[in-house]
Design a protein around this motif. Structure first.
Motif, mmCIF file in Angstrom:
data_model
loop_
_atom_site.group_PDB
_atom_site.id
_atom_site.type_symbol
_atom_site.label_atom_id
_atom_site.label_comp_id
_atom_site.label_asym_id
_atom_site.label_seq_id
_atom_site.Cartn_x
_atom_site.Cartn_y
_atom_site.Cartn_z
ATOM 1 N N GLN A 1 30.172 37.474 46.605
ATOM 2 C CA GLN A 1 28.993 37.052 47.365
ATOM 3 C C GLN A 1 28.791 35.538 47.258
ATOM 4 O O GLN A 1 28.482 34.867 48.250
ATOM 5 C CB GLN A 1 27.748 37.788 46.840
ATOM 6 C CG GLN A 1 26.446 37.424 47.537
ATOM 7 C CD GLN A 1 26.433 37.817 48.994
ATOM 8 O OE1 GLN A 1 27.064 38.800 49.383
ATOM 9 N NE2 GLN A 1 25.726 37.056 49.815
ATOM 10 N N GLU A 2 28.985 34.993 46.053
ATOM 11 C CA GLU A 2 28.830 33.554 45.847
ATOM 12 C C GLU A 2 29.825 32.756 46.691
ATOM 13 O O GLU A 2 29.510 31.668 47.174
ATOM 14 C CB GLU A 2 29.040 33.210 44.362
ATOM 15 C CG GLU A 2 27.972 33.749 43.423
ATOM 16 C CD GLU A 2 26.691 32.937 43.463
ATOM 17 O OE1 GLU A 2 26.691 31.863 44.098
ATOM 18 O OE2 GLU A 2 25.706 33.393 42.869
ATOM 19 N N LEU A 3 31.020 33.299 46.865
ATOM 20 C CA LEU A 3 32.088 32.582 47.557
ATOM 21 C C LEU A 3 32.148 32.890 49.050
ATOM 22 O O LEU A 3 33.034 32.391 49.750
ATOM 23 C CB LEU A 3 33.445 32.936 46.923
ATOM 24 C CG LEU A 3 33.665 32.452 45.487
ATOM 25 C CD1 LEU A 3 34.937 33.066 44.912
ATOM 26 C CD2 LEU A 3 33.743 30.934 45.429
ATOM 27 N N SER A 4 31.221 33.693 49.531
ATOM 28 C CA SER A 4 31.277 34.101 50.932
ATOM 29 C C SER A 4 31.176 32.909 51.888
ATOM 30 O O SER A 4 31.700 32.957 53.001
ATOM 31 C CB SER A 4 30.158 35.106 51.234
ATOM 32 O OG SER A 4 28.879 34.531 50.980
ATOM 33 N N SER B 1 44.007 37.580 50.194
ATOM 34 C CA SER B 1 44.793 37.127 49.042
ATOM 35 C C SER B 1 44.362 35.723 48.612
ATOM 36 O O SER B 1 44.323 35.419 47.413
ATOM 37 C CB SER B 1 46.286 37.131 49.384
ATOM 38 O OG SER B 1 46.568 36.241 50.456
ATOM 39 N N GLY B 2 44.014 34.869 49.596
ATOM 40 C CA GLY B 2 43.527 33.534 49.267
ATOM 41 C C GLY B 2 42.202 33.586 48.541
ATOM 42 O O GLY B 2 41.977 32.846 47.580
ATOM 43 N N MET B 3 41.320 34.485 48.977
ATOM 44 C CA MET B 3 40.030 34.644 48.306
ATOM 45 C C MET B 3 40.229 35.163 46.883
ATOM 46 O O MET B 3 39.534 34.735 45.951
ATOM 47 C CB MET B 3 39.147 35.610 49.097
ATOM 48 C CG MET B 3 37.777 35.838 48.486
ATOM 49 S SD MET B 3 36.758 34.340 48.457
ATOM 50 C CE MET B 3 36.129 34.359 50.148
ATOM 51 N N ILE C 1 41.229 32.304 44.683
ATOM 52 C CA ILE C 1 40.086 31.431 44.393
ATOM 53 C C ILE C 1 39.189 32.078 43.340
ATOM 54 O O ILE C 1 38.703 31.409 42.421
ATOM 55 C CB ILE C 1 39.295 31.127 45.679
ATOM 56 C CG1 ILE C 1 40.124 30.209 46.597
ATOM 57 C CG2 ILE C 1 37.956 30.471 45.354
ATOM 58 C CD1 ILE C 1 39.484 29.929 47.934
ATOM 59 N N GLN C 2 38.948 33.375 43.461
ATOM 60 C CA GLN C 2 38.139 34.072 42.464
ATOM 61 C C GLN C 2 38.764 33.944 41.074
ATOM 62 O O GLN C 2 38.059 33.710 40.084
ATOM 63 C CB GLN C 2 37.990 35.546 42.841
ATOM 64 C CG GLN C 2 37.084 35.802 44.038
ATOM 65 C CD GLN C 2 36.953 37.275 44.339
ATOM 66 O OE1 GLN C 2 37.688 38.103 43.802
ATOM 67 N NE2 GLN C 2 36.026 37.617 45.213
ATOM 68 N N LYS C 3 40.079 34.081 41.010
ATOM 69 C CA LYS C 3 40.776 33.937 39.724
ATOM 70 C C LYS C 3 40.634 32.521 39.204
ATOM 71 O O LYS C 3 40.385 32.308 38.001
ATOM 72 C CB LYS C 3 42.250 34.300 39.904
ATOM 73 C CG LYS C 3 43.057 34.251 38.611
ATOM 74 C CD LYS C 3 44.502 34.658 38.855
ATOM 75 C CE LYS C 3 45.316 34.596 37.572
ATOM 76 N NZ LYS C 3 46.739 34.990 37.806
#
Length: 218
Positions: free
Chosen positions: A61-64, A76-78, A81-83
């Motif tokens: 949600q933060e990265l949306s 896969s890109g998201m 980024i999460q990692k």
């Protein structure tokens, strides 16, 4: 018939004996604490899974907001980024939510996906060094970089100068950063170094001049 009855009777007694032994064994396990230990361990295991799932959902949600600014960002890109957010958060001690906010702020300022990690890392370290909140540190770096025409590394060194000058004077890094972001353009116009301009600002602020007034005067 008598033989069959006798065999059946013996089998029934064996089953009863096995049942009694099983009940006794279960009672001993429960009384010995093994059952409680296993239950606690299982509870902790599923709690970790639950917390991890909730953290992943919150982080997503933060990265949306990244979807609006990064063309071609797929699942896969998201995930990468999460990692990166979680790894950077673990290294710097800045919580994952604030770290994710820095990635989004970097994208909003026009940075490429490959540049977001470096921006978030610089902003996190500046926040820790200056006492700013991570979002303010990120905004300040964006402002200084745009005003002074520096790259990210040069802007980070500029932030280090601000922090060093604020340590030697009574002014705070946020006030000095405010002054610097308003006057950073003078580094190109007047050929003054960022250190000289920031030192002048520190002296002005130490004398009681507000950052915006000191910047306008300069």
């Amino acid at each position: 018939i008598r033989n069959t009855r006798a065999k059946l009777g013996g089998l029934k007694m064996q089953v009863q004996d096995i049942g009694a032994a099983s009940r006794a064994s279960f009672s001993r396990i429960a009384d010995s604490g093994m059952w409680r230990t296993g239950a606690v361990a299982a509870g902790a295991y599923f709690a970790v899974i639950g917390n991890g799932t909730r953290q992943a959902a919150a982080l997503n949600q933060e990265l949306s907001g990244l979807q609006k600014h990064l063309d071609g960002l797929d699942a896969s890109g998201m995930a990468r980024i999460q990692k990166d957010v979680l790894n950077l958060s673990a290294r710097t001690g800045v919580n994952a939510s604030d770290t994710a906010g820095l990635f989004v702020a970097g994208a909003e300022s026009g940075r490429k996906q490959s540049e977001l990690g470096a921006f978030a890392q610089r902003s996190s370290r500046s926040a820790i060094a200056t006492g700013m909140t991570p979002d303010v540190a990120g905004t300040t770096i964006n402002q200084l970089q745009a005003a002074a025409g520096l790259d990210l590394g040069g802007t980070a060194r500029f932030m280090d100068q601000i922090n060093g000058i604020s340590d030697r004077l009574s002014t705070t890094a946020p006030k000095l950063s405010d002054f610097a972001s308003r006057t950073a353009g003078l580094t190109q116009q007047m050929k003054l170094s960022t250190g000289k301009i920031t030192t002048i600002g520190g002296v002005m602020i130490d004398s009681g001049v507000a950052p915006e007034i000191g910047a306008t005067s300069l």
